[in-house]
Design a protein around this motif. Structure first.
Motif, PDB file in Angstrom:
ATOM      1  N   LEU A  30     -14.843 -13.417   1.583  1.00 42.07           N
ATOM      2  CA  LEU A  30     -13.605 -13.680   2.318  1.00 42.07           C
ATOM      3  C   LEU A  30     -12.849 -12.379   2.600  1.00 42.07           C
ATOM      4  O   LEU A  30     -12.231 -12.234   3.648  1.00 42.07           O
ATOM      5  N   TYR A  31     -12.913 -11.448   1.660  1.00 46.23           N
ATOM      6  CA  TYR A  31     -12.273 -10.141   1.885  1.00 46.23           C
ATOM      7  C   TYR A  31     -12.991  -9.368   2.995  1.00 46.23           C
ATOM      8  O   TYR A  31     -12.341  -8.737   3.830  1.00 46.23           O
ATOM      9  N   VAL A  32     -14.307  -9.438   3.010  1.00 47.67           N
ATOM     10  CA  VAL A  32     -15.067  -8.791   4.093  1.00 47.67           C
ATOM     11  C   VAL A  32     -14.721  -9.448   5.420  1.00 47.67           C
ATOM     12  O   VAL A  32     -14.506  -8.769   6.434  1.00 47.67           O
ATOM     13  N   TYR A  33     -14.643 -10.770   5.429  1.00 49.64           N
ATOM     14  CA  TYR A  33     -14.265 -11.470   6.649  1.00 49.64           C
ATOM     15  C   TYR A  33     -12.865 -11.041   7.100  1.00 49.64           C
ATOM     16  O   TYR A  33     -12.617 -10.869   8.290  1.00 49.64           O
ATOM     17  N   ALA A  34     -11.946 -10.889   6.173  1.00 46.89           N
ATOM     18  CA  ALA A  34     -10.576 -10.491   6.516  1.00 46.89           C
ATOM     19  C   ALA A  34     -10.553  -9.127   7.198  1.00 46.89           C
ATOM     20  O   ALA A  34      -9.791  -8.923   8.153  1.00 46.89           O
ATOM     21  N   ILE A  58      -5.535 -14.149  22.938  1.00 49.93           N
ATOM     22  CA  ILE A  58      -6.888 -14.691  22.832  1.00 49.93           C
ATOM     23  C   ILE A  58      -7.403 -14.658  21.395  1.00 49.93           C
ATOM     24  O   ILE A  58      -8.346 -15.349  21.068  1.00 49.93           O
ATOM     25  N   GLY A  59      -6.761 -13.923  20.540  1.00 45.52           N
ATOM     26  CA  GLY A  59      -7.151 -13.873  19.133  1.00 45.52           C
ATOM     27  C   GLY A  59      -6.521 -14.971  18.297  1.00 45.52           C
ATOM     28  O   GLY A  59      -6.503 -14.898  17.068  1.00 45.52           O
ATOM     29  N   PHE A  60      -6.025 -16.013  18.951  1.00 45.59           N
ATOM     30  CA  PHE A  60      -5.357 -17.121  18.262  1.00 45.59           C
ATOM     31  C   PHE A  60      -6.254 -17.727  17.178  1.00 45.59           C
ATOM     32  O   PHE A  60      -5.822 -17.953  16.057  1.00 45.59           O
ATOM     33  N   GLY A  61      -7.494 -17.985  17.512  1.00 47.52           N
ATOM     34  CA  GLY A  61      -8.429 -18.563  16.544  1.00 47.52           C
ATOM     35  C   GLY A  61      -8.747 -17.620  15.400  1.00 47.52           C
ATOM     36  O   GLY A  61      -8.912 -18.045  14.253  1.00 47.52           O
ATOM     37  N   VAL A  62      -8.796 -16.328  15.692  1.00 50.68           N
ATOM     38  CA  VAL A  62      -9.090 -15.335  14.655  1.00 50.68           C
ATOM     39  C   VAL A  62      -7.929 -15.236  13.676  1.00 50.68           C
ATOM     40  O   VAL A  62      -8.130 -15.205  12.460  1.00 50.68           O
ATOM     41  N   THR A  63      -6.696 -15.177  14.192  1.00 51.31           N
ATOM     42  CA  THR A  63      -5.547 -15.092  13.280  1.00 51.31           C
ATOM     43  C   THR A  63      -5.390 -16.370  12.460  1.00 51.31           C
ATOM     44  O   THR A  63      -5.020 -16.305  11.294  1.00 51.31           O
ATOM     45  N   MET A  64      -5.703 -17.507  13.064  1.00 47.99           N
ATOM     46  CA  MET A  64      -5.643 -18.753  12.314  1.00 47.99           C
ATOM     47  C   MET A  64      -6.694 -18.761  11.205  1.00 47.99           C
ATOM     48  O   MET A  64      -6.450 -19.264  10.109  1.00 47.99           O
ATOM     49  N   SER A  65      -7.841 -18.185  11.473  1.00 46.46           N
ATOM     50  CA  SER A  65      -8.885 -18.147  10.446  1.00 46.46           C
ATOM     51  C   SER A  65      -8.493 -17.227   9.287  1.00 46.46           C
ATOM     52  O   SER A  65      -8.899 -17.464   8.155  1.00 46.46           O
ATOM     53  N   LEU A  66      -7.706 -16.190   9.570  1.00 47.16           N
ATOM     54  CA  LEU A  66      -7.197 -15.349   8.483  1.00 47.16           C
ATOM     55  C   LEU A  66      -6.287 -16.153   7.560  1.00 47.16           C
ATOM     56  O   LEU A  66      -6.315 -15.974   6.334  1.00 47.16           O
ATOM     57  N   VAL A  67      -5.496 -17.030   8.136  1.00 45.54           N
ATOM     58  CA  VAL A  67      -4.620 -17.890   7.344  1.00 45.54           C
ATOM     59  C   VAL A  67      -5.459 -18.858   6.502  1.00 45.54           C
ATOM     60  O   VAL A  67      -5.175 -19.071   5.326  1.00 45.54           O
ATOM     61  N   ILE A  68      -6.500 -19.416   7.084  1.00 43.14           N
ATOM     62  CA  ILE A  68      -7.349 -20.349   6.339  1.00 43.14           C
ATOM     63  C   ILE A  68      -8.100 -19.641   5.214  1.00 43.14           C
ATOM     64  O   ILE A  68      -8.221 -20.164   4.113  1.00 43.14           O
ATOM     65  N   ALA A  69      -8.576 -18.434   5.487  1.00 41.69           N
ATOM     66  CA  ALA A  69      -9.231 -17.670   4.423  1.00 41.69           C
ATOM     67  C   ALA A  69      -8.236 -17.383   3.297  1.00 41.69           C
ATOM     68  O   ALA A  69      -8.599 -17.422   2.107  1.00 41.69           O
ATOM     69  N   GLY A  70      -6.987 -17.125   3.654  1.00 46.06           N
ATOM     70  CA  GLY A  70      -5.941 -16.945   2.641  1.00 46.06           C
ATOM     71  C   GLY A  70      -5.720 -18.209   1.832  1.00 46.06           C
ATOM     72  O   GLY A  70      -5.493 -18.147   0.620  1.00 46.06           O
ATOM     73  N   ILE A 137       0.869 -11.457  11.619  1.00 44.08           N
ATOM     74  CA  ILE A 137      -0.221 -11.843  10.709  1.00 44.08           C
ATOM     75  C   ILE A 137       0.233 -11.782   9.258  1.00 44.08           C
ATOM     76  O   ILE A 137       0.006 -12.712   8.480  1.00 44.08           O
ATOM     77  N   ILE A 138       0.882 -10.683   8.879  1.00 46.53           N
ATOM     78  CA  ILE A 138       1.330 -10.531   7.490  1.00 46.53           C
ATOM     79  C   ILE A 138       2.320 -11.632   7.115  1.00 46.53           C
ATOM     80  O   ILE A 138       2.192 -12.263   6.063  1.00 46.53           O
ATOM     81  N   LEU A 139       3.301 -11.874   7.985  1.00 47.90           N
ATOM     82  CA  LEU A 139       4.273 -12.933   7.697  1.00 47.90           C
ATOM     83  C   LEU A 139       3.621 -14.307   7.639  1.00 47.90           C
ATOM     84  O   LEU A 139       3.948 -15.116   6.766  1.00 47.90           O
ATOM     85  N   SER A 140       2.706 -14.569   8.557  1.00 48.40           N
ATOM     86  CA  SER A 140       2.085 -15.895   8.564  1.00 48.40           C
ATOM     87  C   SER A 140       1.214 -16.115   7.331  1.00 48.40           C
ATOM     88  O   SER A 140       1.236 -17.205   6.755  1.00 48.40           O
ATOM     89  N   VAL A 141       0.467 -15.111   6.913  1.00 51.98           N
ATOM     90  CA  VAL A 141      -0.369 -15.275   5.710  1.00 51.98           C
ATOM     91  C   VAL A 141       0.511 -15.453   4.475  1.00 51.98           C
ATOM     92  O   VAL A 141       0.256 -16.317   3.629  1.00 51.98           O
ATOM     93  N   TRP A 142       1.584 -14.667   4.379  1.00 55.05           N
ATOM     94  CA  TRP A 142       2.473 -14.751   3.224  1.00 55.05           C
ATOM     95  C   TRP A 142       3.196 -16.099   3.183  1.00 55.05           C
ATOM     96  O   TRP A 142       3.201 -16.775   2.149  1.00 55.05           O
ATOM     97  N   LEU A 143       3.811 -16.490   4.310  1.00 54.57           N
ATOM     98  CA  LEU A 143       4.523 -17.767   4.352  1.00 54.57           C
ATOM     99  C   LEU A 143       3.574 -18.949   4.153  1.00 54.57           C
ATOM    100  O   LEU A 143       3.924 -19.927   3.477  1.00 54.57           O
ATOM    101  N   ASN A 144       2.385 -18.856   4.734  1.00 56.76           N
ATOM    102  CA  ASN A 144       1.425 -19.942   4.578  1.00 56.76           C
ATOM    103  C   ASN A 144       0.980 -20.095   3.136  1.00 56.76           C
ATOM    104  O   ASN A 144       0.814 -21.219   2.663  1.00 56.76           O
ATOM    105  N   SER A 145       0.772 -18.993   2.431  1.00 57.28           N
ATOM    106  CA  SER A 145       0.342 -19.111   1.035  1.00 57.28           C
ATOM    107  C   SER A 145       1.415 -19.798   0.203  1.00 57.28           C
ATOM    108  O   SER A 145       1.111 -20.630  -0.650  1.00 57.28           O
TER     109      SER A 145
END
Length: 182
Positions: A30-34, A58-70, A137-145
Motif C-alpha cells: 500500500l505504501y508503494v501504491y501511495a 482527471i486524477g479523481f479516481g487516483v486521489t480517491m484510491s489514495l483515500v481508500i488505501a489510507g 490530498i493531505i487534508l482528505s486523507v487526514w480527515l478521512n482517517s
C-alpha cells in the motif's frame, strides 16, 4: 458519458492495483501504491474534465484510491499509522511537484520543436495547481482517517464506514482543490 466511463476505468485500475499490492506485499504494498498514485495524481491534476455537469481533475479516481488505501492502513494498523502514510504522500508529492515545475521552467531546444512545444504546453509551470493537489490530498486523507475511524467505532461495518467517509471526503477534497487551484 465517455468521461464517466474513463473515470470508472481509472478507478478499476487503481483498485485492482491496491488489491494486488495489498495481497502480495501487505501494508508495504500500500505504501508503494501511495508513492506511484501520488506521482500520477500530481501529473493528472493538470487537466480538468466535466463529469455529470461537475468539473473534476482527471486524477479523481487516483486521489480517491489514495483515500481508500489510507482506510485499509487505518483498518489494519490503526489511526496512528495514518501519520506515516500522510508523510509518505507529502514527501512524494513535494518531490514530484518540484521536478514537474522545474521541467516547466526549462527552456526547450529547437531540436524536435513540435514535440517540445507539446511537452511544454502539458507540463507548464503551474505551482498553484500542484499546491492545491498536495493540500487537498493531505487534508482528505487526514480527515478521512478520522471520519472513517469514528464511523467504524460507532457501527462496526467496514463497507458503510468506507462509503460514507469517502463520499463526504471526496466532495470536500474536490471543493478544496478547485478553490485553491482556480
Amino acid at each position: 458519458m465517455r468521461n464517466v466511463i474513463l473515470i470508472l476505468l481509472e478507478m478499476i485500475i487503481c483498485y485492482t492495483s491496491i488489491l494486488l499490492l495489498n495481497k502480495k506485499y501487505k501494508t508495504d504494498g500500500l505504501y508503494v501504491y501511495a508513492i506511484i498514485a501520488t506521482f500520477l495524481s500530481c501529473i493528472m491534476s493538470l487537466k480538468q474534465i466535466d463529469v455529470l455537469s461537475a468539473t473534476v481533475p482527471i486524477g479523481f479516481g487516483v486521489t480517491m484510491s489514495l483515500v481508500i488505501a489510507g482506510n485499509i492502513i487505518t483498518q489494519k494498523r490503526g489511526p496512528e499509522e495514518t501519520q506515516t502514510y500522510i508523510v509518505l504522500i507529502l514527501v512524494t508529492a513535494l518531490i514530484s511537484c518540484c521536478f514537474l515545475n522545474m521541467s516547466g521552467l526549462m527552456e526547450s531546444s529547437d531540436y524536435n520543436k513540435f514535440a517540445n512545444k507539446s511537452y511544454d504546453s502539458i507540463f507548464e509551470y503551474n505551482l498553484r495547481v500542484y499546491i492545491a493537489n498536495i493540500i487537498s490530498i493531505i487534508l482528505s486523507v487526514w480527515l478521512n482517517s478520522k471520519l472513517y475511524y469514528e464511523l467504524k467505532k460507532i457501527k462496526n461495518k467496514i463497507i458503510i464506514s468506507n462509503i460514507f467517509s469517502i463520499t463526504i471526503i471526496e466532495l470536500l477534497e474536490n471543493i478544496i482543490f478547485v478553490l485553491i487551484a482556480y
